[in-house]
Design a protein around this motif. Structure first.
Motif, PDB file in Angstrom:
ATOM      1  N   ASP A 190       0.757  -1.012  -0.054  1.00 13.11           N
ATOM      2  CA  ASP A 190       0.158   0.085  -0.232  1.00 13.11           C
ATOM      3  C   ASP A 190       0.838   1.253  -0.028  1.00 13.11           C
ATOM      4  O   ASP A 190       0.765   2.230  -0.865  1.00 13.11           O
ATOM      5  CB  ASP A 190      -0.934  -0.116   1.343  1.00 13.11           C
ATOM      6  CG  ASP A 190      -0.438  -0.368   2.525  1.00 13.11           C
ATOM      7  OD1 ASP A 190       0.844  -0.326   2.714  1.00 13.11           O
ATOM      8  OD2 ASP A 190      -1.130  -0.456   3.675  1.00 13.11           O
ATOM      9  N   LYS A 202      -4.527   8.354  -8.020  1.00 10.80           N
ATOM     10  CA  LYS A 202      -5.384   7.278  -7.516  1.00 10.80           C
ATOM     11  C   LYS A 202      -4.184   6.079  -7.391  1.00 10.80           C
ATOM     12  O   LYS A 202      -3.347   6.101  -8.284  1.00 10.80           O
ATOM     13  CB  LYS A 202      -6.182   6.637  -8.804  1.00 10.80           C
ATOM     14  CG  LYS A 202      -6.985   7.869  -9.373  1.00 10.80           C
ATOM     15  CD  LYS A 202      -8.265   8.214  -8.679  1.00 10.80           C
ATOM     16  CE  LYS A 202      -9.173   9.301  -9.501  1.00 10.80           C
ATOM     17  NZ  LYS A 202     -10.289   9.446  -8.251  1.00 10.80           N
ATOM     18  N   PHE A 204      -3.514   1.933  -6.249  1.00  6.81           N
ATOM     19  CA  PHE A 204      -4.054   0.599  -6.135  1.00  6.81           C
ATOM     20  C   PHE A 204      -2.934  -0.431  -5.435  1.00  6.81           C
ATOM     21  O   PHE A 204      -1.821  -0.139  -5.722  1.00  6.81           O
ATOM     22  CB  PHE A 204      -4.514  -0.060  -7.359  1.00  6.81           C
ATOM     23  CG  PHE A 204      -5.695   0.460  -8.000  1.00  6.81           C
ATOM     24  CD1 PHE A 204      -6.835   0.425  -7.745  1.00  6.81           C
ATOM     25  CD2 PHE A 204      -5.480   1.588  -9.079  1.00  6.81           C
ATOM     26  CE1 PHE A 204      -7.984   0.897  -8.120  1.00  6.81           C
ATOM     27  CE2 PHE A 204      -6.543   2.197  -9.681  1.00  6.81           C
ATOM     28  CZ  PHE A 204      -7.916   1.759  -9.380  1.00  6.81           C
ATOM     29  N   THR A 215      -8.396  -0.384  -3.323  1.00  6.52           N
ATOM     30  CA  THR A 215      -8.008   1.055  -3.180  1.00  6.52           C
ATOM     31  C   THR A 215      -9.117   1.496  -1.994  1.00  6.52           C
ATOM     32  O   THR A 215      -9.663   0.722  -1.463  1.00  6.52           O
ATOM     33  CB  THR A 215      -8.302   1.822  -4.215  1.00  6.52           C
ATOM     34  OG1 THR A 215      -7.570   3.083  -4.011  1.00  6.52           O
ATOM     35  CG2 THR A 215      -9.634   1.898  -4.899  1.00  6.52           C
ATOM     36  N   TYR A 219      -9.850   7.766  -2.814  1.00  5.64           N
ATOM     37  CA  TYR A 219      -9.539   7.775  -4.370  1.00  5.64           C
ATOM     38  C   TYR A 219     -10.809   7.426  -5.002  1.00  5.64           C
ATOM     39  O   TYR A 219     -10.940   8.174  -6.224  1.00  5.64           O
ATOM     40  CB  TYR A 219      -8.358   6.632  -4.710  1.00  5.64           C
ATOM     41  CG  TYR A 219      -7.317   6.732  -3.985  1.00  5.64           C
ATOM     42  CD1 TYR A 219      -6.295   7.685  -4.144  1.00  5.64           C
ATOM     43  CD2 TYR A 219      -6.958   5.777  -2.878  1.00  5.64           C
ATOM     44  CE1 TYR A 219      -5.159   7.688  -3.692  1.00  5.64           C
ATOM     45  CE2 TYR A 219      -5.639   5.972  -2.347  1.00  5.64           C
ATOM     46  CZ  TYR A 219      -4.812   6.795  -2.497  1.00  5.64           C
ATOM     47  OH  TYR A 219      -3.503   7.035  -1.925  1.00  5.64           O
ATOM     48  N   TYR A 223     -14.997   0.787  -7.457  1.00  7.11           N
ATOM     49  CA  TYR A 223     -14.018   0.558  -8.405  1.00  7.11           C
ATOM     50  C   TYR A 223     -14.326   0.805  -9.907  1.00  7.11           C
ATOM     51  O   TYR A 223     -15.587   0.600 -10.489  1.00  7.11           O
ATOM     52  CB  TYR A 223     -13.819  -1.147  -8.333  1.00  7.11           C
ATOM     53  CG  TYR A 223     -13.030  -1.333  -7.056  1.00  7.11           C
ATOM     54  CD1 TYR A 223     -11.650  -1.048  -6.948  1.00  7.11           C
ATOM     55  CD2 TYR A 223     -13.672  -2.112  -6.049  1.00  7.11           C
ATOM     56  CE1 TYR A 223     -11.130  -1.510  -5.685  1.00  7.11           C
ATOM     57  CE2 TYR A 223     -12.905  -2.373  -4.783  1.00  7.11           C
ATOM     58  CZ  TYR A 223     -11.633  -2.284  -4.897  1.00  7.11           C
ATOM     59  OH  TYR A 223     -11.055  -2.684  -3.586  1.00  7.11           O
TER      60      TYR A 223
END
Ligand SMILES: [Zn+2]
Length: 579
Positions: A190, A202, A204, A215, A219, A223
């Motif tokens: 992360d 952003k 992931f 995420t 953000y 998804y």
């Protein structure tokens, strides 16, 4: 593109060849400058971070590497061979944020992977943010199976870049192009994804619990369809029942006859020798084992390629930004060490992963439209056992838990009349004192800190100990060590006493998890990283001048004519901008 070579060329050309190449380049400039086409800005900035890739490793294992990966970078890029961090705590979030912001932790605030928050009276995980939760329910860190001890300190599943105090290059890109740049960060870790995506992009990352890329709602509200589709394919499950196998014949490797070493970490079912079985999908440690092998990087690559395609990166004149942080080299190094058959084969696989990535970017965007930069968040030490085998006998592990009970600290406690623990805990790189016990006795905290630091300095294996209060208020000698600790100092986040161990003295116990090697020191093996720029208008050159990874963000900014990140101290590297 990634086929192994039978008669490998050296990763770097000789000095003579380089000089000739530079001469040809300079002559070329004289005659061809007016028709060069690099005035169009790159359409894509591809920032690659290889977690724990010590600066010498690609060249060291160059015999087993193939085409199109590291060799592409060495032959086509500006390759800086002497790049070092200058802050003391060479840990993952610290390095990633330094790459992103072009500055030291004293400015960007990420002083360690974890620090103790005195106000909340608890340990804080660097990018933890209780205000923003994961979009996937139940994908939080599994405290029962998580072997990364820093991850276990987080008390919520929330993640965001809020703790990063200065702007990142990616933030500046977003501001400069009025939000039209698409900005993404991807990693197994992360913190490897979040730091470089910055506040505006952003991010992931991989959830070991769900086996998916996830995420937080910092953000996204939900998804993007392509992420849901990618996760539904269950790419991690495809490794079920398989093993990490050696790529080449053992005889081709430097460590081909040294697979089984007693000092390597023997993870249950994964073992110390090839092949390393991943186990079956659904096994408790199945996804963990994927991250301890090149499979983690392969999954990251697959996800990043899908992102690049589905988000249409690099398809118009506004530059987009994609950061990919490959985590496997770090985990493999922790478990097996920087001198192991595993790290050597991991480099082979990483090299193929990079070749695959460059080939894909070439097809989708064109390498001539893509500015690539590759570096690492920190280097990597050797395992003491390996050093011992070569006559370096002083290399060993240091037990921080024994400090409080040591004779010197025990007599200090007697002197102060403290019956309880005086040294409460050690969370790298800081010692924390028991303020409650100190206050209960009506003692002066500064005097106790000073006395403890002075005692610690007498310990065999401790090179430096200084309290944060002393860093704030005292006049300290201007030494290299003080400077590197000051570059790591943040008044609100630094712990009580900064500890530096002597070279080749390591801590290997993190909350009960014993690993073979741990980085995090200010010594050259931990500060040493590669810095390479390639693609777009970059002309090949090998540069031996000392540079720092803090130079990367200002150089990217300078390349694009964007203002540097708010805390940047690095310099624009002229070789990258040379036209
Ligand atoms: Zn790292």
């Amino acid at each position: 593109m990634a086929s192994p070579m039978t008669t490998p060329r050296k990763l770097f050309r000789t000095r003579k060849a380089i000089t000739l190449a530079s001469l040809t380049f300079l002559l070329g400039l004289l005659f061809a400058a007016p028709i060069m086409a690099e005035d169009t800005p790159p359409r894509l900035i591809l920032q690659i971070t290889v977690d724990a890739l010590r600066g010498d490793l690609p060249q060291r294992f160059d015999k087993v590497l193939g085409e199109g990966g590291f060799r592409y970078l060495a032959e086509n890029g500006v390759y800086y061979t002497d790049a070092h961090y200058q802050h003391a705590n060479t840990e993952t979030i610290v390095g990633h944020t330094s790459l992103a912001t072009g500055t030291v932790p004293a400015a960007h605030g990420m002083v360690a992977n974890v620090w103790f928050d005195r106000e909340q009276d608890r340990l804080a995980y660097n990018i933890e943010d209780p205000d923003y939760h994961l979009l996937t329910e139940g994908a939080d860190v599994d405290r029962k199976t998580e072997i990364d001890p820093t991850q276990r300190t987080a008390r919520s599943d929330g993640r965001s870049p809020a703790n990063i105090l200065t702007s990142t290059f990616s933030d500046e890109l977003a501001v400069h192009f009025a939000g039209q740049s698409k900005i993404f960060g991807v990693s197994i870790k992360d913190r490897g994804a979040v730091a470089l995506a910055g506040h505006a992009g952003k991010a992931f990352w991989f959830s070991k619990k769900s086996g998916e890329f996830v995420t937080s709602n910092y953000y996204y509200e939900q998804y993007p369809a392509w992420v849901t589709e990618w996760n539904a394919r269950k790419p991690a499950a495809a490794y079920s029942g398989k093993s990490w196998e050696l790529t080449h014949e053992p005889s081709r490797y430097l460590f081909g006859t040294k697979d089984n070493r007693f000092y390597e970490t023997d993870i249950d079912g994964f073992g110390r020798t090839f092949p390393h079985p991943y186990g079956e999908v659904g096994d408790k440690y199945f996804t963990t084992k994927l991250t301890l092998s090149p499979a983690g990087d392969e999954l990251t690559l697959d996800f990043a390629k899908t992102l690049l395609d589905r988000e249409q990166l690099g398809q118009d004149e506004i530059p987009d930004y994609l950061s990919i942080s490959f985590s496997s080299t770090d985990y493999v190094g922790h478990i097996f060490g920087a001198s192991s058959l595993e790290i050597e084969d991991n480099l082979v696989r990483l090299d193929r992963t990079l070749a695959d990535l460059f080939s894909y970017v070439d097809e989708k965007v064109g390498l001539e439209n893509t500015l690539i930069v590759l570096s690492a968040d920190h280097g990597q030490p050797e395992v003491p056992g390996h050093l011992n085998e070569h006559g370096i006998q002083d290399a060993r592990y240091f037990d921080t838990k024994a400090l409080d009970k040591s004779g010197a600290i025990a007599s200090l406690k007697a002197q102060f009349g403290i019956g309880k623990e005086l040294i409460e805990d050690y969370f790298h790189p800081y010692l924390y004192l028991n303020y409650k016990a100190i206050d209960a006795k009506g003692l002066d905290r500064a005097a106790v800190e000073k006395a403890v630091a002075a005692e610690l300095l007498k310990f065999d294996g401790i090179a430096y100990a200084v309290s944060s209060r002393a860093l704030r208020t005292d006049t300290l000698p201007d030494t290299l060590m003080t400077r590197s600790v000051l570059r790591n100092f943040h008044p609100k986040r630094s712990g009580d006493i900064y500890l530096v161990f002597e070279p080749n003295i390591f801590i290997n116990d993190f909350d009960g998890l014993t690993v073979s090697s741990t980085h995090g020191s200010p010594w050259r093996y931990d500060t040493y990283v590669p810095v390479v720029f390639a693609g777009h208008g970059v002309k090949p050159m090998r540069v031996e001048r000392a540079v720092t990874p803090y130079d990367i963000a200002p150089t990217l900014a300078g390349y694009l004519g964007v203002k540097p990140p708010s805390g940047a101290i690095g310099e624009v590297l002229p070789e990258v901008l040379a036209k």
